[in-house]
Design a protein around this motif. Structure first.
Motif, PDB file in Angstrom:
ATOM      1  N   UNK A   1       3.839   5.403  -5.899  1.00  0.00           N
ATOM      2  CA  UNK A   1       3.600   5.391  -7.348  1.00  0.00           C
ATOM      3  C   UNK A   1       2.567   6.459  -7.717  1.00  0.00           C
ATOM      4  N   UNK A   2       1.527   6.584  -6.903  1.00  0.00           N
ATOM      5  CA  UNK A   2       0.522   7.631  -7.119  1.00  0.00           C
ATOM      6  C   UNK A   2       1.184   9.010  -7.120  1.00  0.00           C
ATOM      7  N   UNK A   3       2.064   9.241  -6.138  1.00  0.00           N
ATOM      8  CA  UNK A   3       2.742  10.540  -6.041  1.00  0.00           C
ATOM      9  C   UNK A   3       3.639  10.795  -7.252  1.00  0.00           C
TER      10      UNK A   3
ATOM     11  N   UNK B   1      -2.723  -4.636   0.236  1.00  0.00           N
ATOM     12  CA  UNK B   1      -2.457  -4.800   1.664  1.00  0.00           C
ATOM     13  C   UNK B   1      -1.453  -5.917   1.924  1.00  0.00           C
ATOM     14  N   UNK B   2      -0.828  -6.434   0.851  1.00  0.00           N
ATOM     15  CA  UNK B   2       0.189  -7.483   0.983  1.00  0.00           C
ATOM     16  C   UNK B   2       1.547  -6.865   1.291  1.00  0.00           C
ATOM     17  N   UNK B   3       2.545  -7.737   1.477  1.00  0.00           N
ATOM     18  CA  UNK B   3       3.914  -7.294   1.694  1.00  0.00           C
ATOM     19  C   UNK B   3       4.794  -7.819   0.556  1.00  0.00           C
ATOM     20  N   UNK B   4       5.985  -7.233   0.393  1.00  0.00           N
ATOM     21  CA  UNK B   4       6.885  -7.629  -0.689  1.00  0.00           C
ATOM     22  C   UNK B   4       8.326  -7.469  -0.234  1.00  0.00           C
TER      23      UNK B   4
ATOM     24  N   UNK C   1      -1.586  -4.823 -12.422  1.00  0.00           N
ATOM     25  CA  UNK C   1      -2.734  -4.103 -12.972  1.00  0.00           C
ATOM     26  C   UNK C   1      -3.166  -2.896 -12.131  1.00  0.00           C
ATOM     27  N   UNK C   2      -3.200  -2.981 -10.783  1.00  0.00           N
ATOM     28  CA  UNK C   2      -3.539  -1.760 -10.028  1.00  0.00           C
ATOM     29  C   UNK C   2      -2.564  -0.614 -10.299  1.00  0.00           C
ATOM     30  N   UNK C   3      -1.303  -0.937 -10.485  1.00  0.00           N
ATOM     31  CA  UNK C   3      -0.303   0.085 -10.753  1.00  0.00           C
ATOM     32  C   UNK C   3      -0.478   0.663 -12.161  1.00  0.00           C
ATOM     33  N   UNK C   4      -0.802  -0.206 -13.122  1.00  0.00           N
ATOM     34  CA  UNK C   4      -1.020   0.267 -14.488  1.00  0.00           C
ATOM     35  C   UNK C   4      -2.275   1.118 -14.579  1.00  0.00           C
ATOM     36  N   UNK C   5      -3.342   0.710 -13.887  1.00  0.00           N
ATOM     37  CA  UNK C   5      -4.572   1.503 -13.881  1.00  0.00           C
ATOM     38  C   UNK C   5      -4.331   2.854 -13.217  1.00  0.00           C
ATOM     39  N   UNK C   6      -3.476   2.863 -12.199  1.00  0.00           N
ATOM     40  CA  UNK C   6      -3.121   4.118 -11.529  1.00  0.00           C
ATOM     41  C   UNK C   6      -2.490   5.098 -12.510  1.00  0.00           C
TER      42      UNK C   6
ATOM     43  N   UNK D   1       0.826  -1.212   0.000  1.00  0.00           N
ATOM     44  CA  UNK D   1       0.000   0.000   0.000  1.00  0.00           C
ATOM     45  C   UNK D   1       0.859   1.259   0.000  1.00  0.00           C
ATOM     46  N   UNK D   2       1.987   1.215   0.732  1.00  0.00           N
ATOM     47  CA  UNK D   2       2.875   2.376   0.745  1.00  0.00           C
ATOM     48  C   UNK D   2       3.583   2.531  -0.596  1.00  0.00           C
TER      49      UNK D   2
END
Length: 384
Positions: free
Chosen positions: A80-82, A183-186, A116-121, A74-75
């Motif tokens: 990426x949003x910023x 909400x996962x970790x990496x 996909x969430x990152x690409x849609x962002x 999430x962070x």
């Protein structure tokens, strides 16, 4: 090739309008006087962005973002949003949609997350985040001219509330849709180095100088052209193969020029009168909503650039022009052709085997676009 074919057809139809007298030559000359600085800026900033990518600036930025996420998806996504917002605001929506998208897809895959969430962002932020500055979108530069060359600071003062709402709402939807994976970790990716540190730091220095100049009030084609020339010289000295004619967005320029001409011909044929009746008049909240929603529907029917050009004459005041920008910038989230940046974004995703089905994209956009346009327009009405 489809873009080129459409451009050729539009230019041919416009030429017929000129030859038959429907579109006066004087109108074409006036139009060229308005658009050549904008087309030059688009060319220069595209070259700057492509060479910055070749120098590894975006890749290095992605690594920094991955480390900044501290193993929390999430962070990482918020970072990426910023980055997408900053890229869109200062380097235009095409930079975000075309160049940042592959970076965030690679980033997500490197750390084992759903891309996909990152690409849609990136594609949603590219469109909805392009309200704040004149340089953020080609339509903004046209509107700035129509506002009497409004200084960037005054443009921001007019657009800030609408821009903030337009950026936050779609991102909230992305998070809600992808909350499980976000909400996962990496595990952070390993550190990397630039293949040519001299080119990398030269490019970083050019960008540091360029960004404030783009919002200084100087005609934006001047600093962007100078930056493109400096980077071209640097690459010719150290990485000659990176400097090629393909850096110039010929198809985009041809398509934009064709749209400019074709819409001018339609205006001469009476399109403005029809749209004027649909878009209405006045600066009340309801009147601004009527105009922005007309812009949204027009952009998704054809494309945001001709939609803006067709509706510009019925806007009139700075506040109404701002409402129109909300419709044609924030609204193109539904159909694939509503924004050229969206088409280019999808091509990049398909090439990376990370495509999203158009049916899903259209359904999501059909929900998000109207809500965001309405909320952003109301924010404009409250603060203008």
């Amino acid at each position: 090739m489809r873009t080129v074919a459409v451009s050729v057809v539009l230019i041919a139809l416009s030429a017929i309008a000129v030859l038959t007298g429907l579109l006066p030559v004087s109108d074409v000359v006036h139009l060229w006087g308005r658009v050549w600085p904008i087309l030059l800026f688009v060319t220069a900033i595209t070259v700057v962005a492509e060479l910055a990518a070749a120098a590894g600036v975006f890749t290095a930025l992605a690594r920094q973002v991955a480390r900044g996420g501290r193993g929390r998806a999430w962070l990482l996504w918020l970072l990426v949003v910023a980055v997408a917002a900053i890229s869109t605001v200062f380097l235009s929506l095409d930079t975000t949609a075309v160049l940042l998208t592959p970076v965030v897809v690679v980033l997500a895959r490197q750390v084992g997350l759903n891309p996909l969430p990152f690409a849609l962002t990136t594609v949603w932020m590219a469109n909805t985040g392009s309200l704040l500055l004149p340089i953020s979108n080609l339509t903004n530069l046209l509107a700035q001219q129509a506002m009497g060359d409004l200084p960037p600071a005054q443009f921001v003062a007019l657009m800030w509330a609408a821009a903030l709402v337009a950026m936050v709402l779609p991102m909230a939807v992305v998070f809600l849709l992808s909350r499980r994976s976000l909400l996962a970790r990496y595990e952070p990716a390993a550190r990397g180095r630039s293949s040519d540190p001299v080119l990398f730091w030269t490019t970083v220095a050019v960008l540091i100088v360029l960004i404030p100049l783009l919002v200084s009030g100087i005609p934006v084609w001047m600093p962007s052209t100078a930056a493109a020339l400096v980077l071209a010289v640097a690459f010719l000295a150290r990485q000659r193969t990176a400097v090629r004619l393909g850096l110039v967005p010929w198809r985009l320029l041809l398509f934009a020029a064709a749209l400019f001409l074709f819409v001018a011909a339609l205006q001469s044929a009476g399109l403005g009168a029809v749209l004027g009746r649909i878009a209405g008049q006045g600066e009340s909240p309801l009147a601004l909503l009527r105009l922005s929603l007309t812009g949204m529907l027009s952009a998704n029917a054809v494309d945001n650039l001709p939609a803006y050009l067709a509706l510009e004459p019925v806007a009139g005041s700075p506040v109404r022009l701002a409402a129109l920008l909300i419709g044609v910038n924030v609204g193109p989230l539904i159909t694939p052709w509503a924004s050229l940046a969206t088409l280019l974004w999808h091509q990049r995703l398909t090439a990376m085997d990370a495509g999203i089905r158009w049916r899903r994209y259209i359904l999501l956009g059909a929900v998000v676009a109207p809500v965001t346009v309405v909320a952003s327009t109301l924010a404009l009405a409250l603060t203008a």
